[in-house]
Design a protein around this motif. Structure first.
Motif, PDB file in Angstrom:
ATOM      1  N   TYR A  32      -9.226  -5.471   6.860  1.00 51.47           N
ATOM      2  CA  TYR A  32      -7.828  -5.756   6.583  1.00 51.47           C
ATOM      3  C   TYR A  32      -7.067  -4.510   7.018  1.00 51.47           C
ATOM      4  CZ  TYR A  32      -9.619  -9.447   3.535  1.00 51.47           C
ATOM      5  OH  TYR A  32     -10.268 -10.541   3.047  1.00 51.47           O
ATOM      6  N   PHE A  34      -3.207  -2.609   7.975  1.00 49.57           N
ATOM      7  CA  PHE A  34      -1.774  -2.633   7.693  1.00 49.57           C
ATOM      8  C   PHE A  34      -1.069  -1.532   8.483  1.00 49.57           C
ATOM      9  CE2 PHE A  34      -1.743  -5.307   3.839  1.00 49.57           C
ATOM     10  CZ  PHE A  34      -3.079  -5.289   3.503  1.00 49.57           C
ATOM     11  N   TYR A  36       2.653   0.600   7.943  1.00 50.63           N
ATOM     12  CA  TYR A  36       3.829   0.874   7.133  1.00 50.63           C
ATOM     13  C   TYR A  36       4.692   1.880   7.880  1.00 50.63           C
ATOM     14  CZ  TYR A  36       1.687  -1.354   3.054  1.00 50.63           C
ATOM     15  OH  TYR A  36       1.129  -2.256   2.193  1.00 50.63           O
ATOM     16  N   PHE A  46       6.592  -2.048   4.395  1.00 50.21           N
ATOM     17  CA  PHE A  46       5.555  -2.822   5.064  1.00 50.21           C
ATOM     18  C   PHE A  46       6.083  -3.346   6.398  1.00 50.21           C
ATOM     19  CE2 PHE A  46       2.210  -5.822   5.649  1.00 50.21           C
ATOM     20  CZ  PHE A  46       2.790  -7.034   5.999  1.00 50.21           C
ATOM     21  N   LYS A  49       0.508  -6.894   8.939  1.00 53.08           N
ATOM     22  CA  LYS A  49      -0.890  -6.765   8.546  1.00 53.08           C
ATOM     23  C   LYS A  49      -1.763  -7.705   9.349  1.00 53.08           C
ATOM     24  CE  LYS A  49      -0.712 -10.146   4.753  1.00 53.08           C
ATOM     25  NZ  LYS A  49      -0.879 -10.337   3.285  1.00 53.08           N
ATOM     26  N   ILE A  51      -5.279  -9.805   8.835  1.00 56.77           N
ATOM     27  CA  ILE A  51      -6.317 -10.233   7.898  1.00 56.77           C
ATOM     28  C   ILE A  51      -7.408 -10.947   8.694  1.00 56.77           C
ATOM     29  CG2 ILE A  51      -6.853 -11.634   5.878  1.00 56.77           C
ATOM     30  CD1 ILE A  51      -5.107  -9.251   5.246  1.00 56.77           C
ATOM     31  N   PHE A  90       2.478   4.832   9.292  1.00 53.73           N
ATOM     32  CA  PHE A  90       1.159   4.943   8.693  1.00 53.73           C
ATOM     33  C   PHE A  90       0.356   3.678   8.925  1.00 53.73           C
ATOM     34  CE2 PHE A  90       1.536   8.825   6.287  1.00 53.73           C
ATOM     35  CZ  PHE A  90       2.879   8.938   5.981  1.00 53.73           C
ATOM     36  N   PRO A  94      -7.949  -1.100   3.228  1.00 54.36           N
ATOM     37  CA  PRO A  94      -8.579  -0.962   1.913  1.00 54.36           C
ATOM     38  C   PRO A  94      -9.905  -0.220   2.025  1.00 54.36           C
ATOM     39  CG  PRO A  94      -7.969  -3.241   2.345  1.00 54.36           C
ATOM     40  CD  PRO A  94      -7.859  -2.508   3.637  1.00 54.36           C
TER      41      PRO A  94
ATOM     42  N   SER B  99      -5.898  -5.317  -2.542  1.00 57.49           N
ATOM     43  CA  SER B  99      -5.424  -4.617  -1.352  1.00 57.49           C
ATOM     44  C   SER B  99      -5.344  -5.497  -0.124  1.00 57.49           C
ATOM     45  CB  SER B  99      -6.327  -3.413  -1.094  1.00 57.49           C
ATOM     46  OG  SER B  99      -7.667  -3.837  -1.017  1.00 57.49           O
ATOM     47  N   ARG B 100      -5.609  -6.768  -0.238  1.00 57.69           N
ATOM     48  CA  ARG B 100      -5.341  -7.676   0.863  1.00 57.69           C
ATOM     49  C   ARG B 100      -3.847  -7.992   0.964  1.00 57.69           C
ATOM     50  NH1 ARG B 100      -9.488 -12.255  -0.852  1.00 57.69           N
ATOM     51  NH2 ARG B 100      -8.719 -11.519  -2.873  1.00 57.69           N
ATOM     52  N   GLU B 102       0.240  -6.890   0.891  1.00 58.91           N
ATOM     53  CA  GLU B 102       1.074  -5.752   1.214  1.00 58.91           C
ATOM     54  C   GLU B 102       1.656  -5.141  -0.050  1.00 58.91           C
ATOM     55  OE1 GLU B 102       1.342  -8.824   2.323  1.00 58.91           O
ATOM     56  OE2 GLU B 102       3.428  -9.479   2.501  1.00 58.91           O
ATOM     57  N   GLN B 103       1.867  -3.852   0.017  1.00 65.74           N
ATOM     58  CA  GLN B 103       2.424  -3.122  -1.110  1.00 65.74           C
ATOM     59  C   GLN B 103       3.909  -2.876  -0.865  1.00 65.74           C
ATOM     60  OE1 GLN B 103       0.078   0.363  -2.059  1.00 65.74           O
ATOM     61  NE2 GLN B 103      -1.824  -0.740  -1.729  1.00 65.74           N
ATOM     62  N   TYR B 104       4.652  -2.919  -1.940  1.00 65.84           N
ATOM     63  CA  TYR B 104       6.082  -2.645  -1.899  1.00 65.84           C
ATOM     64  C   TYR B 104       6.306  -1.326  -2.627  1.00 65.84           C
ATOM     65  CZ  TYR B 104       6.519  -7.432  -0.330  1.00 65.84           C
ATOM     66  OH  TYR B 104       6.403  -8.588   0.387  1.00 65.84           O
ATOM     67  N   PHE B 105       6.909  -0.395  -1.913  1.00 74.38           N
ATOM     68  CA  PHE B 105       7.046   0.956  -2.421  1.00 74.38           C
ATOM     69  C   PHE B 105       8.423   1.202  -3.029  1.00 74.38           C
ATOM     70  CE2 PHE B 105       3.337   3.427  -1.067  1.00 74.38           C
ATOM     71  CZ  PHE B 105       2.706   2.504  -0.272  1.00 74.38           C
TER      72      PHE B 105
END
Lengths: 113, 114
Positions: A32, A34, A36, A46, A49, A51, A90, A94, B99-100, B102-105
């Motif tokens: 996976y 990503f 950013y 974000f 990504k 997958i 970046f 995981p 962690s699959r 997306e993260q929101y910061f």
């Protein structure tokens, strides 16, 4: 353990030219991945990504990334860079042992008018 | 809708004092992360909360650092007996799941230890 690497600390490009930000990964199994972006004095946002499925992933702000399994790469691309794309980028994946992301060291992009 | 919020935005403290940093995640997000970013540098993972599971504290740099998440929502990162090397931007992120996703910061808290 899964890890990602960004080999370039900084990328300079003229406005209107193609932009590429490199990322390579080391993972077991299906990765996976990503991207950013961090604009000056802002939190991370974000972009896109990967997958599974299509190797070309389209994201926000006209960015896309190509997953290349044979080269273990996930490079970020934009056909025509804008001055406003100047930011810190970046790559992330995981960690194998758990659910936390490991980030690459970041690549600073400077787009000159 | 509302994003991740953090408070304070800036904190200046004297060496040896304790500080608390707060994070309000996006409503409904089960996962919450804390990171540290030194000036213009990469991200250092600190701690990860996922639902009711025990938090992953493997990134905390010392026992002066601790975090809690009350009611599966708001989180507080506490740094005791602050040191100058603790100066950094502390970022909080939330996501819908593991962690699959997306993260929101949040915008971060800039901590300066004098």
């Amino acid at each position: 353990a899964q890890s990602v690497a960004q080999p370039e600390d900084q990328v300079n490009v003229a406005e209107g030219n193609p932009l590429t930000v490199k990322c390579t990964y080391s993972v077991s199994g299906n990765p996976y991945l990503f991207w950013y972006v961090q604009y000056p004095n802002r939190g991370l946002q974000f972009l896109l990504k990967y997958i599974t499925g299509d190797n070309l992933v389209k994201g926000s702000y006209g960015f896309e990334a190509e997953f290349n399994k044979s080269q273990t790469s996930f490079h970020l691309k934009k056909p025509s860079a804008l001055v406003s794309d100047s930011a810190l980028y970046f790559c992330a994946a995981p960690k194998a042992a758990g659910n936390k992301l490991t980030f690459g060291g970041g690549t600073r992009v400077l787009v000159k008018p | 809708g509302a994003g991740v919020s953090q408070s304070p935005s800036n904190k200046v403290t004297e060496k040896g004092k304790d500080v608390e940093l707060r994070c309000d995640p996006i409503s409904g997000h089960t996962a919450l992360y804390w990171y540290r970013q030194s000036l213009g540098q990469g991200l250092e993972f600190l701690i990860y909360f996922q639902g009711n599971s025990a938090p992953d504290k493997s990134g905390l740099p010392s026992d002066r650092f601790s975090a809690e998440r009350t009611g599966g929502s708001v989180s507080t990162l506490t740094i005791q007996r602050t040191q100058q090397e603790d100066s950094a931007v502390y970022l909080c992120a939330s996501s819908l799941g593991d962690s699959r996703y997306e993260q929101y910061f949040g915008p971060g808290t800039r901590l300066t230890v004098t």
